[in-house]
Write a protein that holds these residues in place. Structure first.
Motif, short mmCIF file in Angstrom:
data_model
loop_
_atom_site.label_atom_id
_atom_site.label_comp_id
_atom_site.label_asym_id
_atom_site.label_seq_id
_atom_site.Cartn_x
_atom_site.Cartn_y
_atom_site.Cartn_z
N THR A 193 48.63 37.31 31.65
CA THR A 193 47.36 37.46 32.38
C THR A 193 46.73 36.10 32.66
O THR A 193 46.20 35.87 33.76
CB THR A 193 46.39 38.34 31.57
OG1 THR A 193 47.11 39.42 31.01
CG2 THR A 193 45.30 38.87 32.46
N SER A 201 38.64 48.18 31.92
CA SER A 201 38.51 47.29 33.07
C SER A 201 37.42 47.72 34.05
O SER A 201 36.83 46.91 34.74
CB SER A 201 39.84 47.19 33.80
OG SER A 201 40.12 48.40 34.44
N LEU A 257 43.29 41.66 37.18
CA LEU A 257 43.90 41.16 35.95
C LEU A 257 44.18 42.29 34.97
O LEU A 257 45.14 42.24 34.21
CB LEU A 257 42.99 40.11 35.30
CG LEU A 257 42.93 38.78 36.02
CD1 LEU A 257 42.09 37.80 35.24
CD2 LEU A 257 44.33 38.21 36.21
N SER A 258 43.35 43.32 34.99
CA SER A 258 43.60 44.42 34.05
C SER A 258 44.89 45.15 34.42
O SER A 258 45.62 45.60 33.56
CB SER A 258 42.42 45.38 34.03
OG SER A 258 42.30 45.99 35.28
N VAL A 277 40.90 39.85 29.39
CA VAL A 277 41.92 40.56 28.61
C VAL A 277 41.33 41.17 27.35
O VAL A 277 41.53 42.34 27.03
CB VAL A 277 43.08 39.61 28.24
CG1 VAL A 277 44.00 40.27 27.24
CG2 VAL A 277 43.84 39.23 29.48
N CYS A 314 48.49 34.52 35.54
CA CYS A 314 48.09 35.13 36.81
C CYS A 314 46.70 34.67 37.23
O CYS A 314 46.45 34.38 38.40
CB CYS A 314 48.12 36.65 36.71
SG CYS A 314 49.76 37.30 36.86
N SER A 352 47.44 42.94 41.84
CA SER A 352 46.96 44.10 41.11
C SER A 352 47.83 45.32 41.36
O SER A 352 48.33 45.96 40.44
CB SER A 352 45.49 44.33 41.51
OG SER A 352 45.20 45.68 41.52
N ALA A 406 40.32 34.53 32.18
CA ALA A 406 41.45 35.41 31.84
C ALA A 406 41.33 35.93 30.42
O ALA A 406 41.50 37.12 30.15
CB ALA A 406 42.76 34.65 32.02
N VAL A 429 47.41 43.64 35.82
CA VAL A 429 48.44 42.72 35.37
C VAL A 429 48.71 42.94 33.89
O VAL A 429 49.86 43.01 33.44
CB VAL A 429 48.02 41.26 35.62
CG1 VAL A 429 48.96 40.31 34.92
CG2 VAL A 429 47.96 40.98 37.11
N ALA A 430 47.61 43.07 33.13
CA ALA A 430 47.75 43.30 31.70
C ALA A 430 48.51 44.60 31.43
O ALA A 430 49.35 44.67 30.53
CB ALA A 430 46.38 43.34 31.03
#
Ligand SMILES: Nc1ncnc2c1ncn2[C@@H]1O[C@H](COP(=O)(O)OP(=O)(O)OP(=O)(O)O)[C@@H](O)[C@H]1O
Ligand SMILES: [Mg+2]
Lengths: 284, 233
Positions: free
Chosen positions: A77, A208, A50-51, A200, A80, A103, A196, A53-54
């Motif tokens: 995020t 992360s 997710l990081s 974030v 996702c 990722s 999520a 994605v961010a």
């Protein structure tokens, strides 16, 4: 020895140290609570995924020219996370592969976008690095950061307490939960959203790398020794908070990097718990 | 009283049809045994009755005041992870969660229900034990106790004796039989053991290339006819 405490005392008078302690402990608590579920659902690496994605979302925001990228980053995020956690179970591409795909994909697209459009920061590697280790160092938090973190933590802990039984049920056996009329889909959605959001926000504060460690290590340590869901959850929370405190204080006194120090403490505790687990054969 | 009525069901996943033209009904207190070869669609039928997969065609009607959530279920395979930390008690009481409404904590009634279900399954002594460290037979009892917490009306059991030794298998059959006869629970069970099915069940549903639904005695006649008319087996 007493000298050490005097130094510590003088540090504790400084607001930025207190802020760091508060935020560190709260994030450690929240991520360990969710960590038990994530590890059991085989989503240990979701923090990392997710990081990235961010990061990709931040790149998009930079290209579009948004000044405040937080809503966009959070939105993408969350979407996702929901896709990964909810669809994951029946998806053709399973947990670990799906996370790895999203990722790596997001990281590459983000980098590509920033490169093509050459926007904003000329310091690209710096941006990548800051998503890994936290954009603001945990020692330079603003009062706003601290308050945001406190409010968020209260929400996460409340959510966890109120939905604890349901979280157990859908984590243990989702089909049964669904078949007997529990709203498994809804609970999974809520869990995904909370995860999520916490990832974030925490990522912006501590990076992360530390998030992934805080999600994985306390849960795994607790699972070495305890064999009931409640035991593991409570133990993970305590372990996480204690490790974060020890790590933070050590890093302040010894001047070591905060995130890495906390992770190191977590590793030591994991080893100790593994040995205890082996020796006792595990108790309930 | 009619609890479940399936009419002209077509079962399958997406475009893949597993079974068509299936009709049967279940009345209160029945003991229905579903038999058929591997892959004939027995588990699929259960999942459809539970509302986990949609029927491709046909209808499922539940009796008055009954819905899919009044059905307790013992799955053939649970998705339970090998390393899941959970005590027997935690698992059993989680069966009560389907009773609707937003209730963050277990009530006294829920706890009492879990206690009585564990007592019924003779696992009170295992209450604090870790689920993954139990034997296969003990694990089945735990999951059966959880199903009893969800409902006392209908139980769907998907091969409850798979992998159990003969002694434990016999115990399990006795236990299920007594739930049916003494507690009045309607039982729908999938089994590969036709002899045992004929011994305990009141109705038989045979699925596969040939469909059969009827009482146990009708099934005996049907089998005998088939043996006579067949290739001399
Ligand atoms: N999730 C699924 N998606 C697509 N097809 C499936 C799925 N689950 C089962 N099937 C197919 O449906 C058919 C029936 O499967 P089902 O599990 O219902 O058989 P079964 O009668 O329970 O067999 P067994 O005796 O081995 O338990 C099989 O051909 C199987 O390949
Ligand atoms: Mg089956």
């Amino acid at each position: 020895m007493s000298e050490l405490f005097t130094t510590l005392g003088s540090y504790l008078e400084r607001p930025f140290v207190v802020n760091a302690l508060i935020v560190g402990v709260l994030i450690a608590l929240c991520s360990s609570l969710l960590g038990v579920t994530l590890v059991l659902k085989r989503y240990s690496f979701i923090g990392d995924g997710l990081s990235h994605v961010a990061f990709g979302a931040m790149a998009v925001a930079a290209v579009v020219g948004l000044t405040n990228d937080m809503p966009l980053v959070l939105g993408i995020t969350v979407v996702c996370a929901v896709l990964l956690l909810r669809v994951g179970k029946n998806a053709k591409i399973k947990g670990d592969a799906a996370i790895a795909m999203i990722s790596v994909g997001a990281l590459a697209i983000g980098y590509l976008l920033m490169n093509i459009f050459g926007t904003g920061s000329s310091n690209l590697s710096g941006d990548v690095c800051s998503t890994l280790f936290g954009s603001t160092s945990i020692l330079t938090l603003s009062t706003f950061d601290v308050w945001m973190c406190v409010i968020l933590s209260v929400i996460v802990v409340l959510f966890f307490v109120l939905f604890y039984n349901k979280i157990f049920s859908v984590t243990f056996d989702e089909s049964f939960a669904q078949a007997t009329g529990q709203r498994a889909g809804l609970y999974n959605l809520l869990i995904a959203i909370v995860i999520a959001v916490i990832i974030v926000v925490a990522m912006q504060l501590v990076g992360s790398l530390l998030i992934s460690a805080l999600v994985i290590f306390p849960a795994l340590s607790a699972m070495r020794v305890f064999k009931s869901f409640k035991g593991v959850t409570v133990c993970a929370a305590i372990v996480s908070v204690v490790c974060a405190l020890i790590g933070l204080l050590t890093s302040i006194l010894a001047g070591t990097p905060v995130g890495s120090t906390i992770v190191a403490v977590d590793i030591v505790v994991f080893i100790i718990f593994s040995v205890i687990g082996k020796l006792t054969g595990g108790k309930a | 009283m009619k609890q479940l009525e399936c009419e002209n069901l077509t079962l399958g996943y997406g475009s893949q049809v597993v079974l068509t033209g299936l009709s049967f009904e279940v009345n209160e207190g029945d003991y229905l045994c579903i038999v058929g070869e591997n892959g004939s669609g027995k588990t699929t039928l259960m999942k459809t009755v539970l509302g986990l997969t949609k029927p491709l065609d046909g209808s499922i009607r539940y009796g008055e005041g009954l819905s899919a959530r009044d059905i307790g279920w013992l799955p053939q395979q649970t998705d339970v992870q090998r390393d899941f930390p959970a005590s027997v008690q935690e698992i059993v009481i989680s069966g009560t969660l389907g009773r609707g409404g937003f209730r963050p904590f277990y009530s006294k009634a829920d706890k009492a229900l879990a206690e009585s279900a564990m007592a019924r399954m003779n696992i009170t002594g295992l209450k604090k034990r870790c689920y993954r460290e139990l034997s296969g037979g003990q694990q089945q009892r735990v999951l059966l106790a959880r199903a009893l917490c969800a409902t006392r009306k209908i139980l769907l059991l998907d091969e409850p004796v798979a992998g159990l030794d003969p002694k434990v298998t016999a115990d399990m059959y006795e236990l299920i039989d007594s739930l049916n006869k003494d507690d009045g629970v309607t039982v729908i069970m999938i089994s590969h053991d036709v002899d045992k099915a004929l011994q305990y069940a009141s109705h038989i549903l045979h699925i596969g290339s040939e469909l059969f639904f009827g009482t146990r005695d009708e099934y005996r006649i049907y089998e005998a006819d088939k043996a006579k008319g067949g290739d001399g087996r």
